[in-house]
Design a protein around this motif. Structure first.
Motif, PDB file in Angstrom:
ATOM      1  N   ARG A 167      57.537  56.930  72.482  1.00 39.31           N
ATOM      2  CA  ARG A 167      58.473  57.065  73.604  1.00 39.31           C
ATOM      3  C   ARG A 167      58.830  58.519  73.916  1.00 39.31           C
ATOM      4  O   ARG A 167      59.565  58.785  74.858  1.00 39.31           O
ATOM      5  N   LEU A 168      58.350  59.461  73.112  1.00 36.83           N
ATOM      6  CA  LEU A 168      58.552  60.881  73.410  1.00 36.83           C
ATOM      7  C   LEU A 168      57.271  61.516  73.950  1.00 36.83           C
ATOM      8  O   LEU A 168      57.318  62.495  74.681  1.00 36.83           O
ATOM      9  N   ILE A 169      56.140  60.942  73.557  1.00 40.05           N
ATOM     10  CA  ILE A 169      54.825  61.430  73.966  1.00 40.05           C
ATOM     11  C   ILE A 169      54.064  60.240  74.540  1.00 40.05           C
ATOM     12  O   ILE A 169      54.111  59.140  73.982  1.00 40.05           O
ATOM     13  N   PRO A 170      53.333  60.421  75.666  1.00 40.71           N
ATOM     14  CA  PRO A 170      52.551  59.303  76.222  1.00 40.71           C
ATOM     15  C   PRO A 170      51.575  58.726  75.181  1.00 40.71           C
ATOM     16  O   PRO A 170      50.993  59.475  74.386  1.00 40.71           O
ATOM     17  N   VAL A 171      51.399  57.400  75.199  1.00 37.36           N
ATOM     18  CA  VAL A 171      50.597  56.705  74.190  1.00 37.36           C
ATOM     19  C   VAL A 171      49.159  57.247  74.099  1.00 37.36           C
ATOM     20  O   VAL A 171      48.672  57.473  72.989  1.00 37.36           O
ATOM     21  N   PRO A 172      48.445  57.480  75.224  1.00 35.15           N
ATOM     22  CA  PRO A 172      47.081  58.021  75.086  1.00 35.15           C
ATOM     23  C   PRO A 172      47.061  59.376  74.360  1.00 35.15           C
ATOM     24  O   PRO A 172      46.189  59.624  73.525  1.00 35.15           O
ATOM     25  N   GLU A 173      48.038  60.215  74.661  1.00 38.92           N
ATOM     26  CA  GLU A 173      48.128  61.523  73.997  1.00 38.92           C
ATOM     27  C   GLU A 173      48.482  61.347  72.520  1.00 38.92           C
ATOM     28  O   GLU A 173      47.996  62.066  71.652  1.00 38.92           O
ATOM     29  N   LEU A 174      49.311  60.360  72.243  1.00 38.55           N
ATOM     30  CA  LEU A 174      49.707  60.061  70.865  1.00 38.55           C
ATOM     31  C   LEU A 174      48.498  59.628  70.030  1.00 38.55           C
ATOM     32  O   LEU A 174      48.294  60.105  68.909  1.00 38.55           O
ATOM     33  N   LEU A 175      47.674  58.740  70.587  1.00 38.97           N
ATOM     34  CA  LEU A 175      46.475  58.276  69.890  1.00 38.97           C
ATOM     35  C   LEU A 175      45.499  59.419  69.658  1.00 38.97           C
ATOM     36  O   LEU A 175      44.891  59.528  68.588  1.00 38.97           O
ATOM     37  N   LEU A 176      45.370  60.288  70.662  1.00 40.53           N
ATOM     38  CA  LEU A 176      44.493  61.450  70.524  1.00 40.53           C
ATOM     39  C   LEU A 176      45.003  62.385  69.426  1.00 40.53           C
ATOM     40  O   LEU A 176      44.219  62.925  68.649  1.00 40.53           O
TER      41      LEU A 176
END
Length: 198
Positions: A167-176
């Motif tokens: 919820r602080l970082i977009p999920v696609p960026e989080l997975l990357l």
């Protein structure tokens, strides 16, 4: 009967504690280097895994487990002091309140994420290292370090990033970031090992 602790073990334990506390505070900053998004904690965090492997190798799994617990006790002590500082009213002329509160306000969430992830990752790292040592008869330190690192770092990143940054970082960026940091931490750690150690 009094038990003594060797100076090398004591120094490594202190360094481990410092690295763990520092890495958790640095995790609050997300950086981008050469187009790769990561947290600033990457600067210091892998050193804790190197120390963990050295302690598991020389003093065994029980001592490695002991420094993991001491590291987290130190971390939560620092977080407790930081939360007290956040609660104290700022001086009227001080302009750093917002930044200070952001970093140290995020610290408890990062500390919990770090605790869960590091417990799983670090114990898995030390366990794999120790079991492979028994199977290999104490040979192939570099191979054991690589395999244990990949196991530990993968588990750590898969657990840490969703808890710390969902919820602080977009999920696609989080997975990357999960994939990137697992690879970077592992490469960073492997470059610190001499490849002729047996």
């Amino acid at each position: 009967m009094q038990k003594t602790v060797s100076i090398p073990f004591l120094l490594l334990a202190i360094l481990f504690n410092v690295c763990l506390v520092a890495s958790n505070l640095l995790e609050a900053k997300v950086v981008q280097v050469f187009g790769i998004t990561m947290t600033a904690g990457l600067i210091v965090f892998p050193i804790s895994y190197i120390i963990n492997d050295c302690i598991a190798e020389v003093w065994g799994f029980r001592k490695a487990r002991l420094i993991i617990w001491s590291g987290f006790a130190s971390n939560f002590l620092v977080i407790g002091f930081a939360q007290l500082a956040v609660l104290l009213p700022a001086a009227p002329f001080w302009e750093g309140e917002e930044g200070f509160n952001f970093v140290f306000g995020l610290a408890p969430r990062i500390a919990v994420a770090s605790l869960v992830a590091f417990l799983v990752g670090s114990f898995l790292n030390a366990y794999v290292m120790s079991k492979m040592k028994v199977v290999s008869g104490g040979r192939n330190f570099s191979l054991r370090a690589i395999v244990s690192t990949l196991a530990g770092e993968s588990a750590d990143s898969l657990i840490f990033f969703p808890i710390a940054f969902l919820r602080l970082i977009p999920v696609p960026e989080l997975l990357l970031m999960v994939v990137t940091q697992t690879i970077l931490k592992s490469l960073y750690k492997q470059n610190d090992y001499p490849h002729n150690v047996r």
